[in-house]
Design a protein around this motif. Structure first.
Motif, PDB file in Angstrom:
ATOM      1  N   GLU A   1       0.846  -1.188   0.000  1.00  0.00           N
ATOM      2  CA  GLU A   1       0.000   0.000   0.000  1.00  0.00           C
ATOM      3  C   GLU A   1       0.884   1.242   0.000  1.00  0.00           C
ATOM      4  O   GLU A   1       1.964   1.234   0.591  1.00  0.00           O
ATOM      5  CB  GLU A   1      -0.894   0.003   1.248  1.00  0.00           C
ATOM      6  CG  GLU A   1      -1.965  -1.084   1.260  1.00  0.00           C
ATOM      7  CD  GLU A   1      -2.990  -0.901   0.161  1.00  0.00           C
ATOM      8  OE1 GLU A   1      -3.380   0.266  -0.091  1.00  0.00           O
ATOM      9  OE2 GLU A   1      -3.380  -1.910  -0.457  1.00  0.00           O
ATOM     10  N   PRO A   2       0.452   2.305  -0.663  1.00  0.00           N
ATOM     11  CA  PRO A   2       1.278   3.519  -0.685  1.00  0.00           C
ATOM     12  C   PRO A   2       1.625   3.980   0.730  1.00  0.00           C
ATOM     13  O   PRO A   2       0.770   4.032   1.609  1.00  0.00           O
ATOM     14  CB  PRO A   2       0.375   4.544  -1.396  1.00  0.00           C
ATOM     15  CG  PRO A   2      -0.557   3.715  -2.224  1.00  0.00           C
ATOM     16  CD  PRO A   2      -0.797   2.459  -1.432  1.00  0.00           C
ATOM     17  N   LEU A   3       2.896   4.290   0.931  1.00  0.00           N
ATOM     18  CA  LEU A   3       3.335   4.760   2.243  1.00  0.00           C
ATOM     19  C   LEU A   3       2.868   6.184   2.466  1.00  0.00           C
ATOM     20  O   LEU A   3       2.581   6.926   1.524  1.00  0.00           O
ATOM     21  CB  LEU A   3       4.863   4.702   2.332  1.00  0.00           C
ATOM     22  CG  LEU A   3       5.508   3.316   2.182  1.00  0.00           C
ATOM     23  CD1 LEU A   3       7.013   3.463   2.052  1.00  0.00           C
ATOM     24  CD2 LEU A   3       5.153   2.427   3.372  1.00  0.00           C
ATOM     25  N   ALA A   4       2.788   6.569   3.742  1.00  0.00           N
ATOM     26  CA  ALA A   4       2.497   7.969   4.048  1.00  0.00           C
ATOM     27  C   ALA A   4       3.557   8.829   3.379  1.00  0.00           C
ATOM     28  O   ALA A   4       4.727   8.445   3.314  1.00  0.00           O
ATOM     29  CB  ALA A   4       2.504   8.192   5.557  1.00  0.00           C
ATOM     30  N   PRO A   5       3.170   9.996   2.859  1.00  0.00           N
ATOM     31  CA  PRO A   5       4.135  10.799   2.102  1.00  0.00           C
ATOM     32  C   PRO A   5       5.333  11.260   2.917  1.00  0.00           C
ATOM     33  O   PRO A   5       6.406  11.503   2.359  1.00  0.00           O
ATOM     34  CB  PRO A   5       3.300  11.991   1.617  1.00  0.00           C
ATOM     35  CG  PRO A   5       2.111  12.040   2.531  1.00  0.00           C
ATOM     36  CD  PRO A   5       1.846  10.618   2.906  1.00  0.00           C
ATOM     37  N   TYR A   6       5.156  11.379   4.231  1.00  0.00           N
ATOM     38  CA  TYR A   6       6.259  11.865   5.073  1.00  0.00           C
ATOM     39  C   TYR A   6       6.335  11.062   6.361  1.00  0.00           C
ATOM     40  O   TYR A   6       5.348  10.464   6.804  1.00  0.00           O
ATOM     41  CB  TYR A   6       6.065  13.341   5.418  1.00  0.00           C
ATOM     42  CG  TYR A   6       6.069  14.264   4.230  1.00  0.00           C
ATOM     43  CD1 TYR A   6       7.248  14.533   3.543  1.00  0.00           C
ATOM     44  CD2 TYR A   6       4.891  14.858   3.790  1.00  0.00           C
ATOM     45  CE1 TYR A   6       7.254  15.375   2.445  1.00  0.00           C
ATOM     46  CE2 TYR A   6       4.892  15.709   2.690  1.00  0.00           C
ATOM     47  CZ  TYR A   6       6.080  15.963   2.020  1.00  0.00           C
ATOM     48  OH  TYR A   6       6.086  16.797   0.932  1.00  0.00           O
TER      49      TYR A   6
END
Length: 338
Positions: A320-325
Motif C-alpha cells: 500500500e502507498p506509504l504515508a508521504p512523510y
C-alpha cells in the motif's frame, strides 16, 4: 512472462486445469473475473520466482550522504539495525559519508557505486548536475531514493523523510512558547542553502514565526555545513554585529560551535531548538544547553528505503502507498530515551 505449467497456475489460482487450459489457449469464453484470477496467479508466481532468486544472492545497497561527521554514527546504526527486518534477503550496505562533497564528487560516487549496486540511498545538496546521472542509473535498473533532503527534479523513485516545512513550523510553535522576552532576536541557522530539506525548515520557521509571533525578529545564518569550527566562525561574526540575539533555531549540526560563540560573548540564550537526537545533541540536552530537538524515526525511514528498492526489482510485492512523510517527533530531556 515467466513460463509456468498449467498445474502450477491452477494450484496458485485455485481454478481447475480445464479452466486454465481454456483461458490460456482461448478455447471458448472465459469470465473476466476468472481471467483476472489467472493473471494475478501468474504475477504471484513470477514474484515468488524472483524472490527465490534474490534470496540466493547478496543485494548491495549504497548509502551516499553529504553530512557532518556527527551524523554518521546515527545513520549507520539506524540503517544497519533494519537489515534484520528483511532477513529473507542478503542485504549488504556500503556507506559513503563525507562532510564536503561537490556535485562532481557525488556524480563520481554514484557512477562508481552503480557498478555493483541494486539501489542507492542518497542525501545530497540540490544540483541539476546530478539529474543526468540519476536518470542514467534508473535506465540501468539502479534506483535512487533520497532521504532527509530531496532532489525533486531528478528521476529518484521517491523522497523518504519528514515534511521539512512542517518541521520548521513546529519549531516556530515551540519557540513562541519558550521565549521569555516580549521581543526576541532569533538566529535561524542552516549549514547550507543548497540543501532543500534545510531550506524548507528555515522557510517553514520564518513563515510560522510571522504568523504566530510577528513581534520577534528572525535572521538567517548559512554556510557552516554543520561543522563546529565553521559554525563557530559564522555565529561569532553574526553576534558581533547583532549582540541582542537571544534565541537559536538550528536545522543542522555544529551546535557545540554555536554555543561556544554565544559563551565567548557572554550572550544568554533564552531558547535553543535543534534537530536530531545524535550522541552530541543528547549530551547537550542533558546538560540543559538545548531545550528541544525535532526528529523522526530513522529506523523506519531505513525500512521504507529498503522496501522501495526491493519492490522496484520485484523482490517484494507492491505494498500500500506509504504515508508521504515520516512522523515528526519532539524530544526534550524528560522524554529522551537513554
Amino acid at each position: 512472462m515467466a513460463k509456468f505449467t498449467l498445474k502450477q497456475i491452477a494450484a496458485q489460482s485455485g481454478l481447475s486445469l480445464a479452466t486454465i487450459d481454456r483461458a490460456l489457449h482461448q478455447r471458448g469464453r472465459v469470465h473476466a473475473q476468472t481471467q483476472h484470477r489467472i493473471r494475478q496467479a501468474i504475477a504471484d508466481l513470477e514474484l515468488l520466482q524472483k524472490t527465490a532468486l534474490a534470496k540466493g544472492r547478496t543485494l548491495y545497497f549504497d548509502v551516499i550522504m553529504h553530512t557532518p561527521d556527527r551524523f554518521r554514527e546515527l545513520v549507520r546504526e539506524a540503517f544497519s539495525s533494519q537489515i534484520a527486518s528483511f532477513a529473507s534477503f542478503k542485504l549488504q550496505l556500503r556507506f559513503h559519508f563525507s562532510e564536503t562533497l561537490t556535485a562532481g564528487e557525488i556524480n563520481a560516487l554514484l557512477s562508481k557505486s552503480a557498478l555493483h549496486s541494486h539501489g542507492i540511498i542518497l542525501k545530497a545538496a540540490h544540483s541539476e548536475l546530478l539529474n543526468p546521472t540519476i536518470d542514467t542509473l534508473l535506465k540501468q535498473r539502479i534506483p535512487v531514493v533520497t532521504v532527509m533532503s530531496d532532489l525533486p527534479t531528478s528521476a529518484r523513485l521517491r523522497y523518504i523523510g519528514m515534511d521539512n516545512f512542517d518541521a520548521g513550523k513546529l519549531a516556530a510553535f515551540l519557540m513562541t512558547k519558550w521565549l521569555r522576552s516580549e521581543q526576541s532576536h532569533i538566529v535561524a541557522i542552516t549549514g547550507s542553502k543548497d540543501f532543500i530539506g534545510e531550506q524548507e525548515r528555515i522557510e517553514g520557521f520564518e513563515r510560522a514565526m510571522q504568523q504566530f509571533a510577528p513581534q520577534h525578529r528572525v535572521s538567517v545564518v548559512a554556510g557552516g555545513y554543520g561543522i563546529d569550527p565553521l559554525m563557530y566562525q559564522s555565529l561569532k561574526q553574526f553576534l558581533q554585529a547583532h549582540p541582542e540575539t537571544d534565541a537559536v533555531y538550528t536545522v543542522g549540526g555544529g551546535n557545540p560551535g554555536i554555543l561556544r560563540a554565544f559563551d565567548e560573548q557572554k550572550r544568554p540564550i533564552n531558547a535553543f531548538i535543534g534537530h536530531d537526537l545524535d550522541r552530541e545533541n543528547r549530551a547537550l540536552m542533558q546538560a540543559g544547553k538545548i531545550d528541544a530537538l525535532i526528529e523522526h524515526n530513522l529506523q523506519l525511514d531505513a525500512q521504507h528505503a529498503f522496501r522501495t528498492l526491493l519492490e522496484f526489482h520485484g523482490f517484494l510485492p507492491a505494498s500500500e502507498p506509504l504515508a508521504p512523510y515520516s512522523k515528526i517527533n519532539i524530544i526534550t530531556r524528560y522524554n529522551m530515551t537513554t
